[in-house]
Design an enzyme around this catalytic site. Sequence first.
Site, PDB file in Angstrom:
ATOM      1  N   PRO A  90       0.822  -1.220   0.000  1.00  0.00           N
ATOM      2  CA  PRO A  90       0.000   0.000   0.000  1.00  0.00           C
ATOM      3  C   PRO A  90       0.853   1.266   0.000  1.00  0.00           C
ATOM      4  CG  PRO A  90      -0.695  -1.532   1.722  1.00  0.00           C
ATOM      5  CD  PRO A  90       0.594  -2.051   1.175  1.00  0.00           C
ATOM      6  N   GLU A 117       0.601  -9.347   7.902  1.00  0.00           N
ATOM      7  CA  GLU A 117       0.875  -7.933   8.200  1.00  0.00           C
ATOM      8  C   GLU A 117       1.880  -7.334   7.223  1.00  0.00           C
ATOM      9  OE1 GLU A 117      -1.989  -7.885  10.224  1.00  0.00           O
ATOM     10  OE2 GLU A 117      -0.817  -6.025  10.229  1.00  0.00           O
ATOM     11  N   ARG A 155      -0.809  -6.761 -21.511  1.00  0.00           N
ATOM     12  CA  ARG A 155      -1.511  -6.093 -22.622  1.00  0.00           C
ATOM     13  C   ARG A 155      -0.579  -5.193 -23.419  1.00  0.00           C
ATOM     14  NH1 ARG A 155      -4.735  -2.576 -22.175  1.00  0.00           N
ATOM     15  NH2 ARG A 155      -6.448  -3.062 -23.575  1.00  0.00           N
ATOM     16  N   ASP A 170      -6.578   2.531 -26.043  1.00  0.00           N
ATOM     17  CA  ASP A 170      -6.965   2.362 -24.640  1.00  0.00           C
ATOM     18  C   ASP A 170      -7.246   3.687 -23.951  1.00  0.00           C
ATOM     19  OD1 ASP A 170      -4.815  -0.308 -23.410  1.00  0.00           O
ATOM     20  OD2 ASP A 170      -6.770  -0.278 -24.381  1.00  0.00           O
TER      21      ASP A 170
HETATM   22  C1  4FV Z   1      -1.475  -3.713  -1.520  1.00  0.00           C
HETATM   23  C2  4FV Z   1      -2.057  -2.600  -2.151  1.00  0.00           C
HETATM   24  C3  4FV Z   1      -1.881  -4.289  -0.235  1.00  0.00           C
HETATM   25  C4  4FV Z   1      -0.727  -5.151   2.694  1.00  0.00           C
HETATM   26  C5  4FV Z   1      -0.332  -6.163   3.703  1.00  0.00           C
HETATM   27  C6  4FV Z   1      -0.758  -7.243   1.628  1.00  0.00           C
HETATM   28  C7  4FV Z   1      -1.368  -5.888   1.571  1.00  0.00           C
HETATM   29  C8  4FV Z   1      -0.397  -7.495   3.038  1.00  0.00           C
HETATM   30  N1  4FV Z   1      -0.487  -4.157  -2.298  1.00  0.00           N
HETATM   31  N2  4FV Z   1      -1.402  -2.428  -3.334  1.00  0.00           N
HETATM   32  N3  4FV Z   1      -3.089  -1.848  -1.735  1.00  0.00           N
HETATM   33  N4  4FV Z   1      -1.075  -5.256   0.269  1.00  0.00           N
HETATM   34  O1  4FV Z   1      -2.880  -3.878   0.354  1.00  0.00           O
HETATM   35  O2  4FV Z   1      -0.468  -3.364  -3.396  1.00  0.00           O
HETATM   36  O3  4FV Z   1       0.874  -8.034   3.065  1.00  0.00           O
END
Ligand code: 4FV
Length: 248
Positions: A90, A117, A155, A170
């Site tokens: 994230p 986590e 793609r 696109d």
């Molecule tokens: C995420 C996102 C995401 C966080 C902890 C996986 C999670 C667990 N990855 N974009 N939004 N990953 O939420 O890419 O490990």
Amino acid sequence: MRIDIISLFPDMFTGPLGHSILKRAQDNNLIFVQVTNPRDFTYDKHHIVDDYPFGGGSGMVMKPEPIFRAVENVVNAANSSNRRVVLMCPGGQPFNQAKARELASYEQLVLVCGHYEGIDDRIRQQVVDEAVSIGDYVLTGGELPAMIITDAVARMIPGVLGANDGAQHDSFYNGFLEYPQYTRPREFNGWEVPEVLLSGDHAKIETWRRKESLRATFVRRPDLLEGVELSPRDQKLLQEVKSEQAGG
Ligand code: 4FV
């Protein structure tokens, strides 16, 4: 292009990679996709891949060694210097079409999926080239982001979308939203197809599509127009759109 996915749950990928365009792209050797499980790189009796967080707190953290060995394994297998190792998290850079096009320029893409986590941060610091996020929300794992990135990048590989390679039209390809599409029947539930599309006049059709792409962008994603240098032709079309939208 070779796409290596590092995940504790390889079976999650069977569906998305086993159908339609992505399956055909693999069958035609346009892309090679392999999912590698870090658990296969654990040598203890219980094949431990996660542990309690140092400093306390809830949940489990993925251990660095199995992931390090798994990445090392696929990097050696591909033996290509033209690669990119990307962590799904994230806190990463927002994923978008420009990033998809950039990642499609590498010979090997390694997508590292966290779970629980997350992953011991030494992997982000020492092993991956960059972190990418598909959106400001928290998922149970990086698997869905890896599927999304694999799809968007594939793609961009010549031939994956077929001969005429529709990617050029696109949304976001040229920075704008795509023009609306229609197909038979000409009339459905009393809903008509724009006459110009049935005219056979390709110049008129191209202008209509350009204008409707600008309209969709102006109405639904005006942020995409900010700071964009429009051609005189597009400026004229956008002006028409603005006055039409204002009821002119
Ligand atoms: C995420 C996102 C995401 C966080 C902890 C996986 C999670 C667990 N990855 N974009 N939004 N990953 O939420 O890419 O490990």
